[in-house]
Design an enzyme around this catalytic site. Structure first.
Site, PDB file in Angstrom:
ATOM      1  N   CYS A  53       0.869  -1.171   0.000  1.00 56.91           N
ATOM      2  CA  CYS A  53       0.000   0.000   0.000  1.00 56.91           C
ATOM      3  C   CYS A  53       0.908   1.224   0.000  1.00 56.91           C
ATOM      4  O   CYS A  53       1.809   1.328   0.843  1.00 56.91           O
ATOM      5  CB  CYS A  53      -0.897  -0.004   1.229  1.00 56.91           C
ATOM      6  SG  CYS A  53      -1.847   1.540   1.399  1.00 56.91           S
ATOM      7  N   ASP A  60      -0.200  -5.893   0.359  1.00 55.67           N
ATOM      8  CA  ASP A  60      -1.453  -6.210  -0.321  1.00 55.67           C
ATOM      9  C   ASP A  60      -1.226  -7.488  -1.108  1.00 55.67           C
ATOM     10  O   ASP A  60      -0.145  -7.700  -1.665  1.00 55.67           O
ATOM     11  CB  ASP A  60      -1.869  -5.086  -1.271  1.00 55.67           C
ATOM     12  CG  ASP A  60      -2.335  -3.837  -0.544  1.00 55.67           C
ATOM     13  OD1 ASP A  60      -3.023  -3.975   0.476  1.00 55.67           O
ATOM     14  OD2 ASP A  60      -2.021  -2.728  -1.008  1.00 55.67           O
ATOM     15  N   VAL A  75       5.990 -14.065 -24.041  1.00 56.02           N
ATOM     16  CA  VAL A  75       6.771 -13.595 -22.910  1.00 56.02           C
ATOM     17  C   VAL A  75       7.464 -14.801 -22.288  1.00 56.02           C
ATOM     18  O   VAL A  75       6.872 -15.884 -22.173  1.00 56.02           O
ATOM     19  CB  VAL A  75       5.914 -12.833 -21.879  1.00 56.02           C
ATOM     20  CG1 VAL A  75       4.917 -13.740 -21.173  1.00 56.02           C
ATOM     21  CG2 VAL A  75       6.786 -12.117 -20.860  1.00 56.02           C
ATOM     22  N   SER A  77       8.594 -16.936 -19.347  1.00 63.20           N
ATOM     23  CA  SER A  77       7.898 -17.036 -18.059  1.00 63.20           C
ATOM     24  C   SER A  77       8.756 -16.674 -16.853  1.00 63.20           C
ATOM     25  O   SER A  77       8.249 -16.095 -15.889  1.00 63.20           O
ATOM     26  CB  SER A  77       7.281 -18.424 -17.882  1.00 63.20           C
ATOM     27  OG  SER A  77       8.274 -19.420 -17.895  1.00 63.20           O
ATOM     28  N   HIS A  94      -4.096  -0.881  -5.942  1.00 60.20           N
ATOM     29  CA  HIS A  94      -4.454  -2.097  -6.691  1.00 60.20           C
ATOM     30  C   HIS A  94      -4.687  -1.797  -8.170  1.00 60.20           C
ATOM     31  O   HIS A  94      -4.230  -2.538  -9.041  1.00 60.20           O
ATOM     32  CB  HIS A  94      -5.722  -2.725  -6.119  1.00 60.20           C
ATOM     33  CG  HIS A  94      -5.670  -3.067  -4.674  1.00 60.20           C
ATOM     34  ND1 HIS A  94      -4.512  -3.264  -3.960  1.00 60.20           N
ATOM     35  CD2 HIS A  94      -6.676  -3.259  -3.790  1.00 60.20           C
ATOM     36  CE1 HIS A  94      -4.794  -3.561  -2.709  1.00 60.20           C
ATOM     37  NE2 HIS A  94      -6.106  -3.561  -2.576  1.00 60.20           N
TER      38      HIS A  94
END
Length: 155
Positions: A53, A60, A75, A77, A94
């Site tokens: 946060c 979070d 992409v 991994s 978020h």
């Protein structure tokens, strides 16, 4: 004599790596899509995503689901795992975390289509779920539901 492959330029796979300290420092890597021209969906699930946060510094936690239909690139991994891990000490709301991840992948991969669902665990009694998508999902590719129920004591 080594042979050049689509994997030859990867720097992180198969070697020791350090978790980047922030998302800006994290290096995503990609390879040419060996099935370019075939439309299919790829899913990455990160059920233990963490960030901080930006106001309180408290952790979070989220369950991220990333779906994309590749174009020319995939992409790698391990680089994605390290990129997502770089948020561990990064302060952002978020919404910012979820959308930033989606936008960076979109810019980096130029996929046919991409979506990310950020299913955040509650803090202060309120779960926040954040969704980002690049456009309408193509009708000719099977894209399953993300499978994460709305919050009812997720876990």
């Amino acid at each position: 004599m080594s042979e050049e492959t689509i994997y030859s330029n990867l720097k992180q796979l198969g070697g020791d790596t350090v978790l980047p300290t922030n998302p800006e420092e994290a290096e995503l890597e990609r390879v040419e899509n060996p099935q370019a021209g075939v439309r299919y969906a790829v899913r990455f699930t990160a059920p233990e995503f963490t960030s901080l946060c930006p106001m309180t510094g408290q952790p979070d936690f989220a369950h991220l689901v990333i779906d994309y239909i590749p174009n020319k690139f995939l992409v790698e991994s391990k680089s994605l795992k390290l990129y997502l891990g770089s948020f561990r000490n990064h302060g952002a709301f978020h919404e910012d975390c979820t959308v930033s991840i989606g936008r960076r992948l979109e810019e980096f991969l130029d996929p046919i289509w991409l979506r990310i669902g950020g299913y955040w665990y509650p803090r202060g009694g309120i779960p926040i779920d954040v969704f980002y998508q690049t456009g309408e999902a193509p009708k000719d590719v099977w894209i399953p539901d993300q499978g994460v129920p709305t919050y009812r004591g997720r876990g």
